[in-house]
Design an enzyme around this catalytic site. Structure first.
Site, PDB file in Angstrom:
ATOM      1  N   HIS A  17      31.402  -8.072  79.938  1.00 41.04           N
ATOM      2  CA  HIS A  17      32.291  -6.966  80.337  1.00 41.04           C
ATOM      3  C   HIS A  17      33.443  -6.848  79.332  1.00 41.04           C
ATOM      4  CE1 HIS A  17      31.013  -7.827  84.748  1.00 41.04           C
ATOM      5  NE2 HIS A  17      30.449  -6.689  84.402  1.00 41.04           N
ATOM      6  N   LYS A  41      28.844  -4.459  99.229  1.00 41.67           N
ATOM      7  CA  LYS A  41      27.790  -4.908  98.313  1.00 41.67           C
ATOM      8  C   LYS A  41      27.381  -6.351  98.639  1.00 41.67           C
ATOM      9  CE  LYS A  41      26.747  -4.949  93.407  1.00 41.67           C
ATOM     10  NZ  LYS A  41      27.286  -4.945  92.045  1.00 41.67           N
ATOM     11  N   ARG A  92      22.710  -3.326  79.269  1.00 45.86           N
ATOM     12  CA  ARG A  92      22.128  -4.589  78.811  1.00 45.86           C
ATOM     13  C   ARG A  92      20.622  -4.391  78.596  1.00 45.86           C
ATOM     14  NH1 ARG A  92      24.484  -7.722  83.817  1.00 45.86           N
ATOM     15  NH2 ARG A  92      23.540  -5.851  84.643  1.00 45.86           N
ATOM     16  N   SER A 130      27.453 -11.028  86.374  1.00 39.02           N
ATOM     17  CA  SER A 130      28.393 -11.715  87.274  1.00 39.02           C
ATOM     18  C   SER A 130      27.622 -12.574  88.272  1.00 39.02           C
ATOM     19  CB  SER A 130      29.253 -10.699  88.032  1.00 39.02           C
ATOM     20  OG  SER A 130      30.013  -9.951  87.135  1.00 39.02           O
TER      21      SER A 130
HETATM   22  O1  PNS Z   1      29.423  -3.403  88.384  1.00 41.98           O
HETATM   23  P1  PNS Z   1      28.601  -2.518  89.261  1.00 41.98           P
HETATM   24  O2  PNS Z   1      28.513  -3.074  90.654  1.00 41.98           O
HETATM   25  O3  PNS Z   1      27.258  -2.202  88.671  1.00 41.98           O
HETATM   26  O4  PNS Z   1      29.403  -1.125  89.338  1.00 41.98           O
HETATM   27  C1  PNS Z   1      28.895  -0.070  90.104  1.00 41.98           C
HETATM   28  C2  PNS Z   1      29.976   0.985  90.329  1.00 41.98           C
HETATM   29  C3  PNS Z   1      31.188   0.365  90.991  1.00 41.98           C
HETATM   30  C4  PNS Z   1      30.380   1.586  89.003  1.00 41.98           C
HETATM   31  C5  PNS Z   1      29.350   2.073  91.251  1.00 41.98           C
HETATM   32  O5  PNS Z   1      28.863   1.480  92.408  1.00 41.98           O
HETATM   33  C6  PNS Z   1      30.341   3.171  91.612  1.00 41.98           C
HETATM   34  O6  PNS Z   1      30.613   4.036  90.816  1.00 41.98           O
HETATM   35  N1  PNS Z   1      30.896   3.093  92.854  1.00 41.98           N
HETATM   36  C7  PNS Z   1      31.852   4.063  93.342  1.00 41.98           C
HETATM   37  C8  PNS Z   1      31.205   4.993  94.381  1.00 41.98           C
HETATM   38  C9  PNS Z   1      30.486   6.140  93.695  1.00 41.98           C
HETATM   39  O7  PNS Z   1      31.070   6.934  93.001  1.00 41.98           O
HETATM   40  N2  PNS Z   1      29.161   6.214  93.924  1.00 41.98           N
HETATM   41  C10 PNS Z   1      28.353   7.289  93.365  1.00 41.98           C
HETATM   42  C11 PNS Z   1      27.764   6.911  92.029  1.00 41.98           C
HETATM   43  S1  PNS Z   1      26.053   6.846  92.212  1.00 41.98           S
END
Ligand code: PNS
Length: 163
Positions: A17, A41, A92, A130
């Site tokens: 990250h 999550k 990745r 993570s």
């Molecule tokens: O590190 P991650 O868990 O892959 O990040 C995912 C994240 C937080 C970027 C994604 O879940 C997100 O954007 N969440 C906010 C809610 C949202 O906007 N959802 C619609 C996108 S599909």
């Protein structure tokens, strides 16, 4: 003034990250790291949103154009709120692609003025996540080098692992 938004759960932030944040900081005038609460999550995050923000702030202290914020809304709404027009994500292995492709398409559907761009992970961090870091730490393995020093210490405190 171009502002890039680097979103994620960051539970915890890894060296992969950090590499993406550093490379985004070199491309944009301003970078905001957006820490999602992600309370639903899996079994919930190991670190609270406040802890995750603090760990990233310490790990990015050398980057003057980077700030860290938490959010619990749609990502495109948060991007609009903070004035960021570009979402920056790390990519990745191929396994990331399908999920990221779906998220970028949905985000575009929700707000087509917010663009998504991808930065490829360097080979060293291609398979770093993570979840893998937490699994290694939970079994007492060393995560030195896989996470910033401050995270290594935080994991050692939380999981009684070695740093
Ligand atoms: O590190 P991650 O868990 O892959 O990040 C995912 C994240 C937080 C970027 C994604 O879940 C997100 O954007 N969440 C906010 C809610 C949202 O906007 N959802 C619609 C996108 S599909």
């Amino acid at each position: 003034m171009k502002c890039g938004l680097v979103p994620g759960t960051f539970d915890p932030v890894t060296s992969g990250h950090l590499d993406i944040i550093e490379r985004a900081a070199a491309l944009f005038d301003e970078v905001i790291v957006a820490v999602a609460h992600s309370d639903k999550k899996g079994g919930g995050p190991l670190f609270s949103a406040t802890e995750r923000v603090s760990l990233i702030e310490t790990a990015t202290a050398h980057l003057p154009n980077v700030s860290v914020r938490e959010f619990d809304t749609l990502l495109v709404d948060f991007a609009h709120e903070v004035g960021a027009s570009i979402i920056v994500k790390g990519l990745r292995a191929m396994t990331d692609f399908e999920c990221e492709f779906q998220m970028s398409a949905l985000n575009w559907r929700l707000n087509s003025r917010v663009e998504t761009m991808f930065i490829m992970a360097i080979p060293e961090f291609m398979f770093l996540s993570s979840s893998a870091v937490k699994e290694i730490a939970a079994h007492g393995g060393s995560v030195r080098g896989l996470v910033p020093e401050v995270v290594c210490d935080a994991l050692a405190r939380k999981m009684s692992s070695t740093c």
